[in-house]
Design a protein around this motif. Structure first.
Motif, PDB file in Angstrom:
ATOM      1  N   ARG A  29       0.841  -1.184   0.000  1.00  0.00           N
ATOM      2  CA  ARG A  29       0.000   0.000   0.000  1.00  0.00           C
ATOM      3  C   ARG A  29       0.885   1.245   0.000  1.00  0.00           C
ATOM      4  O   ARG A  29       2.008   1.212   0.498  1.00  0.00           O
ATOM      5  CB  ARG A  29      -0.921   0.007   1.224  1.00  0.00           C
ATOM      6  CG  ARG A  29      -1.832  -1.210   1.273  1.00  0.00           C
ATOM      7  CD  ARG A  29      -2.818  -1.133   2.422  1.00  0.00           C
ATOM      8  NE  ARG A  29      -3.632  -2.329   2.486  1.00  0.00           N
ATOM      9  CZ  ARG A  29      -4.673  -2.558   1.721  1.00  0.00           C
ATOM     10  NH1 ARG A  29      -5.042  -1.669   0.831  1.00  0.00           N
ATOM     11  NH2 ARG A  29      -5.369  -3.679   1.834  1.00  0.00           N
ATOM     12  N   PRO A  30       0.382   2.356  -0.554  1.00  0.00           N
ATOM     13  CA  PRO A  30       1.165   3.588  -0.540  1.00  0.00           C
ATOM     14  C   PRO A  30       1.610   3.941   0.872  1.00  0.00           C
ATOM     15  O   PRO A  30       0.845   3.830   1.825  1.00  0.00           O
ATOM     16  CB  PRO A  30       0.181   4.622  -1.099  1.00  0.00           C
ATOM     17  CG  PRO A  30      -0.760   3.823  -1.936  1.00  0.00           C
ATOM     18  CD  PRO A  30      -0.892   2.497  -1.229  1.00  0.00           C
ATOM     19  N   GLY A  31       2.863   4.334   1.017  1.00  0.00           N
ATOM     20  CA  GLY A  31       3.393   4.685   2.336  1.00  0.00           C
ATOM     21  C   GLY A  31       4.308   3.605   2.884  1.00  0.00           C
ATOM     22  O   GLY A  31       5.240   3.885   3.629  1.00  0.00           O
ATOM     23  N   GLU A  32       4.026   2.342   2.542  1.00  0.00           N
ATOM     24  CA  GLU A  32       4.916   1.274   2.963  1.00  0.00           C
ATOM     25  C   GLU A  32       6.118   1.265   2.017  1.00  0.00           C
ATOM     26  O   GLU A  32       6.002   1.588   0.849  1.00  0.00           O
ATOM     27  CB  GLU A  32       4.193  -0.077   2.909  1.00  0.00           C
ATOM     28  CG  GLU A  32       3.034  -0.179   3.888  1.00  0.00           C
ATOM     29  CD  GLU A  32       2.362  -1.540   3.814  1.00  0.00           C
ATOM     30  OE1 GLU A  32       2.765  -2.337   2.949  1.00  0.00           O
ATOM     31  OE2 GLU A  32       1.456  -1.785   4.605  1.00  0.00           O
ATOM     32  N   HIS A  33       7.268   0.891   2.565  1.00  0.00           N
ATOM     33  CA  HIS A  33       8.460   0.945   1.720  1.00  0.00           C
ATOM     34  C   HIS A  33       9.329  -0.273   1.966  1.00  0.00           C
ATOM     35  O   HIS A  33       9.607  -0.651   3.095  1.00  0.00           O
ATOM     36  CB  HIS A  33       9.275   2.208   1.985  1.00  0.00           C
ATOM     37  CG  HIS A  33      10.504   2.286   1.137  1.00  0.00           C
ATOM     38  ND1 HIS A  33      10.469   2.673  -0.186  1.00  0.00           N
ATOM     39  CD2 HIS A  33      11.798   2.002   1.420  1.00  0.00           C
ATOM     40  CE1 HIS A  33      11.697   2.627  -0.674  1.00  0.00           C
ATOM     41  NE2 HIS A  33      12.516   2.226   0.269  1.00  0.00           N
ATOM     42  N   ALA A  34       9.723  -0.879   0.872  1.00  0.00           N
ATOM     43  CA  ALA A  34      10.715  -1.942   0.919  1.00  0.00           C
ATOM     44  C   ALA A  34      11.377  -1.992  -0.444  1.00  0.00           C
ATOM     45  O   ALA A  34      10.720  -1.791  -1.467  1.00  0.00           O
ATOM     46  CB  ALA A  34      10.070  -3.284   1.245  1.00  0.00           C
ATOM     47  N   LEU A  35      12.661  -2.201  -0.456  1.00  0.00           N
ATOM     48  CA  LEU A  35      13.392  -2.363  -1.701  1.00  0.00           C
ATOM     49  C   LEU A  35      13.785  -3.827  -1.792  1.00  0.00           C
ATOM     50  O   LEU A  35      14.591  -4.315  -1.004  1.00  0.00           O
ATOM     51  CB  LEU A  35      14.624  -1.466  -1.749  1.00  0.00           C
ATOM     52  CG  LEU A  35      15.430  -1.555  -3.053  1.00  0.00           C
ATOM     53  CD1 LEU A  35      14.581  -1.095  -4.236  1.00  0.00           C
ATOM     54  CD2 LEU A  35      16.706  -0.728  -2.955  1.00  0.00           C
ATOM     55  N   LEU A  36      13.168  -4.527  -2.728  1.00  0.00           N
ATOM     56  CA  LEU A  36      13.443  -5.947  -2.921  1.00  0.00           C
ATOM     57  C   LEU A  36      14.377  -6.086  -4.113  1.00  0.00           C
ATOM     58  O   LEU A  36      14.109  -5.540  -5.190  1.00  0.00           O
ATOM     59  CB  LEU A  36      12.150  -6.709  -3.169  1.00  0.00           C
ATOM     60  CG  LEU A  36      11.034  -6.500  -2.133  1.00  0.00           C
ATOM     61  CD1 LEU A  36       9.795  -7.299  -2.508  1.00  0.00           C
ATOM     62  CD2 LEU A  36      11.525  -6.899  -0.737  1.00  0.00           C
ATOM     63  N   VAL A  37      15.482  -6.798  -3.913  1.00  0.00           N
ATOM     64  CA  VAL A  37      16.483  -6.935  -4.965  1.00  0.00           C
ATOM     65  C   VAL A  37      16.713  -8.409  -5.262  1.00  0.00           C
ATOM     66  O   VAL A  37      16.969  -9.208  -4.354  1.00  0.00           O
ATOM     67  CB  VAL A  37      17.819  -6.274  -4.554  1.00  0.00           C
ATOM     68  CG1 VAL A  37      18.847  -6.441  -5.660  1.00  0.00           C
ATOM     69  CG2 VAL A  37      17.606  -4.800  -4.236  1.00  0.00           C
ATOM     70  N   PHE A  38      16.597  -8.749  -6.530  1.00  0.00           N
ATOM     71  CA  PHE A  38      16.857 -10.112  -6.995  1.00  0.00           C
ATOM     72  C   PHE A  38      17.854 -10.005  -8.150  1.00  0.00           C
ATOM     73  O   PHE A  38      17.454  -9.847  -9.303  1.00  0.00           O
ATOM     74  CB  PHE A  38      15.559 -10.781  -7.461  1.00  0.00           C
ATOM     75  CG  PHE A  38      14.490 -10.829  -6.409  1.00  0.00           C
ATOM     76  CD1 PHE A  38      14.407 -11.896  -5.519  1.00  0.00           C
ATOM     77  CD2 PHE A  38      13.578  -9.795  -6.287  1.00  0.00           C
ATOM     78  CE1 PHE A  38      13.430 -11.930  -4.548  1.00  0.00           C
ATOM     79  CE2 PHE A  38      12.594  -9.827  -5.319  1.00  0.00           C
ATOM     80  CZ  PHE A  38      12.519 -10.896  -4.438  1.00  0.00           C
ATOM     81  N   GLY A  39      19.133 -10.033  -7.824  1.00  0.00           N
ATOM     82  CA  GLY A  39      20.154  -9.825  -8.839  1.00  0.00           C
ATOM     83  C   GLY A  39      20.068  -8.407  -9.361  1.00  0.00           C
ATOM     84  O   GLY A  39      20.136  -7.449  -8.593  1.00  0.00           O
ATOM     85  N   ASP A  40      19.879  -8.259 -10.669  1.00  0.00           N
ATOM     86  CA  ASP A  40      19.768  -6.919 -11.249  1.00  0.00           C
ATOM     87  C   ASP A  40      18.322  -6.443 -11.370  1.00  0.00           C
ATOM     88  O   ASP A  40      18.047  -5.424 -11.994  1.00  0.00           O
ATOM     89  CB  ASP A  40      20.463  -6.862 -12.611  1.00  0.00           C
ATOM     90  CG  ASP A  40      19.878  -7.854 -13.605  1.00  0.00           C
ATOM     91  OD1 ASP A  40      18.997  -8.649 -13.217  1.00  0.00           O
ATOM     92  OD2 ASP A  40      20.305  -7.841 -14.772  1.00  0.00           O
ATOM     93  N   LEU A  41      17.396  -7.210 -10.755  1.00  0.00           N
ATOM     94  CA  LEU A  41      15.995  -6.814 -10.719  1.00  0.00           C
ATOM     95  C   LEU A  41      15.689  -6.172  -9.374  1.00  0.00           C
ATOM     96  O   LEU A  41      15.888  -6.792  -8.328  1.00  0.00           O
ATOM     97  CB  LEU A  41      15.091  -8.024 -10.933  1.00  0.00           C
ATOM     98  CG  LEU A  41      13.578  -7.786 -10.822  1.00  0.00           C
ATOM     99  CD1 LEU A  41      13.090  -6.907 -11.974  1.00  0.00           C
ATOM    100  CD2 LEU A  41      12.825  -9.114 -10.810  1.00  0.00           C
ATOM    101  N   ALA A  42      15.224  -4.922  -9.386  1.00  0.00           N
ATOM    102  CA  ALA A  42      14.926  -4.199  -8.147  1.00  0.00           C
ATOM    103  C   ALA A  42      13.476  -3.750  -8.147  1.00  0.00           C
ATOM    104  O   ALA A  42      12.964  -3.263  -9.160  1.00  0.00           O
ATOM    105  CB  ALA A  42      15.846  -2.993  -7.992  1.00  0.00           C
ATOM    106  N   ILE A  43      12.805  -3.909  -6.983  1.00  0.00           N
ATOM    107  CA  ILE A  43      11.395  -3.559  -6.845  1.00  0.00           C
ATOM    108  C   ILE A  43      11.238  -2.641  -5.648  1.00  0.00           C
ATOM    109  O   ILE A  43      11.492  -3.034  -4.505  1.00  0.00           O
ATOM    110  CB  ILE A  43      10.529  -4.821  -6.636  1.00  0.00           C
ATOM    111  CG1 ILE A  43      10.770  -5.838  -7.755  1.00  0.00           C
ATOM    112  CG2 ILE A  43       9.050  -4.449  -6.547  1.00  0.00           C
ATOM    113  CD1 ILE A  43      10.180  -7.209  -7.456  1.00  0.00           C
TER     114      ILE A  43
END
Length: 236
Positions: free
Chosen positions: A138-152
């Motif tokens: 949801r907007p406001g929550e934050h996480a940076l998920l990284v899978f090799g060169d794929l970032a979310i």
């Protein structure tokens, strides 16, 4: 919400228009593929409802033309539920399909489901968080998920591959988020239909399989593993 309906049968076009307007949707309609393409280019539509069999430019070709420039939700209608029609529509970029004659309640449920998970963003431009509909992030929550060169980036829903912005269709994005929330975990097709497509009933698993194929082409085929007899998982 405004829907672009492209259907060559005048009786069906009128009946579907009346039914959708009763549910509060605005409807713009066309009777052939080329006219539908012109209306699409004029803009202002939140969802596209396309018949497969259309004169001039058929629904499959129209879907492909739309996907060249837009990630708007697309719902296909097939007269027979023919396997070839369904597969061709989904491979062309459609998010879902219904079989004619269309049950109004089912049609509206599918439309609502697509609109709930729709993300409106031009290609290669990160979508603003306040235009996103997801249940897990949801907007406001934050996480940076990284899978090799794929970032979310789960707050802004910025997806990048090798440092470059990656444009995903609404359903592809929801599917990627579901996999990213459970890395290394096998997710069966019914779970994906429930969590990604918002199906409260058993849906067609081909929708899942073909969307996974499209997602693989964009993020790399080896990132999503098929576990035969069970489902799919995102490699850690």
């Amino acid at each position: 919400m405004t829907i672009l309906l492209v259907e060559d049968d005048e009786v069906i076009r009128r009946s579907v228009t009346i039914a959708l307007e009763r549910y509060g949707y605005g409807v713009t309609s066309a009777g052939d593929g080329l006219s539908g393409l012109e209306l699409f280019r004029e803009g202002g539509h939140d969802l596209l409802l396309l018949d497969v069999m259309l004169p001039g430019l058929d629904g499959i070709g129209l879907c492909r033309r739309i996907r060249e420039t837009s990630m708007d939700p697309i719902l296909m209608m097939s007269a027979r539920g023919d396997s070839l029609d369904v597969v061709s529509g989904l491979e062309a970029g459609a998010d879902d399909y219904v079989v004619k004659p269309v049950d109004t309640a089912v049609l509206v449920a599918r439309i609502r489901s697509l609109l709930r998970r729709a993300v409106y963003a031009p290609a290669a431009v990160p979508p603003p968080a306040d235009r996103v509909r997801t249940e897990r992030y949801r907007p406001g929550e934050h996480a940076l998920l990284v899978f090799g060169d794929l970032a979310i980036d789960t707050a802004g829903l910025d997806i990048s591959l090798a440092g470059r912005p990656l444009a995903l269709a609404p359903t592809e994005l929801r599917l990627l988020l579901e996999f990213a929330a459970h890395p290394g975990t096998v997710l069966d097709r019914q779970t994906l239909l429930r969590n990604v497509w918002d199906y409260g009933w058993d849906g067609d698993s081909r929708v899942v399989d073909l969307c996974v194929q499209r997602l693989r082409k964009k993020i790399g085929a080896d990132r999503i593993e098929t576990v035969r007899g069970f489902g799919y998982k995102l490699r850690r």
